[in-house]
Motif scaffolding. Structure first.
Motif, PDB file in Angstrom:
ATOM      1  N   PHE A  15       0.824  -1.200   0.000  1.00 50.77           N
ATOM      2  CA  PHE A  15       0.000   0.000   0.000  1.00 50.77           C
ATOM      3  C   PHE A  15       0.867   1.262   0.000  1.00 50.77           C
ATOM      4  CE2 PHE A  15      -2.555   3.285   2.119  1.00 50.77           C
ATOM      5  CZ  PHE A  15      -3.633   3.317   1.248  1.00 50.77           C
ATOM      6  N   ASN A  16       1.986   1.220   0.720  1.00 50.02           N
ATOM      7  CA  ASN A  16       2.894   2.368   0.732  1.00 50.02           C
ATOM      8  C   ASN A  16       3.524   2.587  -0.642  1.00 50.02           C
ATOM      9  OD1 ASN A  16       2.454   3.019   3.396  1.00 50.02           O
ATOM     10  ND2 ASN A  16       4.112   1.704   4.132  1.00 50.02           N
ATOM     11  N   ARG A  17       3.711   1.508  -1.378  1.00 46.51           N
ATOM     12  CA  ARG A  17       4.332   1.602  -2.707  1.00 46.51           C
ATOM     13  C   ARG A  17       3.308   1.906  -3.794  1.00 46.51           C
ATOM     14  NH1 ARG A  17       9.101   2.517  -5.066  1.00 46.51           N
ATOM     15  NH2 ARG A  17       9.446   1.143  -6.826  1.00 46.51           N
ATOM     16  N   SER A  18       2.206   1.165  -3.805  1.00 46.48           N
ATOM     17  CA  SER A  18       1.192   1.334  -4.843  1.00 46.48           C
ATOM     18  C   SER A  18      -0.146   0.824  -4.319  1.00 46.48           C
ATOM     19  CB  SER A  18       1.590   0.547  -6.095  1.00 46.48           C
ATOM     20  OG  SER A  18       0.522   0.493  -7.010  1.00 46.48           O
ATOM     21  N   THR A  19      -1.138   1.677  -4.353  1.00 48.67           N
ATOM     22  CA  THR A  19      -2.474   1.303  -3.873  1.00 48.67           C
ATOM     23  C   THR A  19      -3.071   0.201  -4.749  1.00 48.67           C
ATOM     24  OG1 THR A  19      -2.788   3.560  -3.111  1.00 48.67           O
ATOM     25  CG2 THR A  19      -4.741   2.200  -3.282  1.00 48.67           C
ATOM     26  N   LEU A  20      -2.824   0.253  -6.037  1.00 50.77           N
ATOM     27  CA  LEU A  20      -3.367  -0.760  -6.957  1.00 50.77           C
ATOM     28  C   LEU A  20      -2.871  -2.147  -6.586  1.00 50.77           C
ATOM     29  CD1 LEU A  20      -4.890  -1.621  -9.524  1.00 50.77           C
ATOM     30  CD2 LEU A  20      -2.764  -1.170 -10.774  1.00 50.77           C
ATOM     31  N   TRP A  21      -1.562  -2.289  -6.349  1.00 48.94           N
ATOM     32  CA  TRP A  21      -1.019  -3.606  -6.005  1.00 48.94           C
ATOM     33  C   TRP A  21      -1.536  -4.094  -4.663  1.00 48.94           C
ATOM     34  CZ3 TRP A  21       0.515  -6.590  -9.581  1.00 48.94           C
ATOM     35  CH2 TRP A  21       1.123  -6.088 -10.713  1.00 48.94           C
ATOM     36  N   GLY A  25      -3.598  -7.478  -4.184  1.00 48.67           N
ATOM     37  CA  GLY A  25      -3.141  -8.478  -3.210  1.00 48.67           C
ATOM     38  C   GLY A  25      -4.214  -8.828  -2.200  1.00 48.67           C
ATOM     39  N   ALA A  26      -4.916  -7.831  -1.712  1.00 49.52           N
ATOM     40  CA  ALA A  26      -5.996  -8.083  -0.738  1.00 49.52           C
ATOM     41  C   ALA A  26      -7.119  -8.881  -1.383  1.00 49.52           C
ATOM     42  CB  ALA A  26      -6.524  -6.765  -0.186  1.00 49.52           C
ATOM     43  N   THR A  27      -7.421  -8.571  -2.641  1.00 46.02           N
ATOM     44  CA  THR A  27      -8.451  -9.325  -3.358  1.00 46.02           C
ATOM     45  C   THR A  27      -8.039 -10.788  -3.510  1.00 46.02           C
ATOM     46  OG1 THR A  27      -9.074  -7.337  -4.571  1.00 46.02           O
ATOM     47  CG2 THR A  27      -9.792  -9.439  -5.492  1.00 46.02           C
ATOM     48  N   GLY A  28      -6.786 -11.024  -3.821  1.00 52.98           N
ATOM     49  CA  GLY A  28      -6.287 -12.397  -3.934  1.00 52.98           C
ATOM     50  C   GLY A  28      -6.362 -13.152  -2.625  1.00 52.98           C
ATOM     51  N   ILE A  29      -6.060 -12.482  -1.537  1.00 54.29           N
ATOM     52  CA  ILE A  29      -6.129 -13.126  -0.215  1.00 54.29           C
ATOM     53  C   ILE A  29      -7.567 -13.490   0.129  1.00 54.29           C
ATOM     54  CG2 ILE A  29      -5.854 -12.699   2.256  1.00 54.29           C
ATOM     55  CD1 ILE A  29      -3.315 -11.121   1.521  1.00 54.29           C
ATOM     56  N   VAL A  30      -8.496 -12.571  -0.137  1.00 51.35           N
ATOM     57  CA  VAL A  30      -9.909 -12.839   0.164  1.00 51.35           C
ATOM     58  C   VAL A  30     -10.444 -13.965  -0.709  1.00 51.35           C
ATOM     59  CG1 VAL A  30     -12.232 -11.854   0.038  1.00 51.35           C
ATOM     60  CG2 VAL A  30     -10.372 -10.550   1.059  1.00 51.35           C
TER      61      VAL A  30
END
Length: 66
Positions: A15-21, A25-30
């Motif tokens: 999130f600190n680097r790129s909100t999109l990534w 990543g959060a979508t993949g975890i869910v």
């Protein structure tokens, strides 16, 4: 639960680097957690699909040879 802290810190860094990534990543975890819960339900509580498996007995202490 043991991977939660690692996943959380990785998502904070992303999130600190790129909100999109971080969102990807959060979508993949869910989605991974949802799939694992669905698979668990199908394996342990789903209906038997093979006729050859319907005659199998459940394992218990009496039938385990103890």
């Amino acid at each position: 639960m043991n991977g939660f802290i690692g996943e959380f810190t990785i998502l904070i860094g992303a999130f600190n680097r790129s909100t999109l990534w971080a969102v990807l990543g959060a979508t993949g975890i869910v989605l991974g957690a949802a799939y694992m819960l669905w698979m668990y339900q199908q394996v342990f509580f789903g209906e038997l699909r093979g006729e050859e498996n319907k005659g199998l007995k459940d394992l218990n202490l009496a039938s385990s040879g103890r």
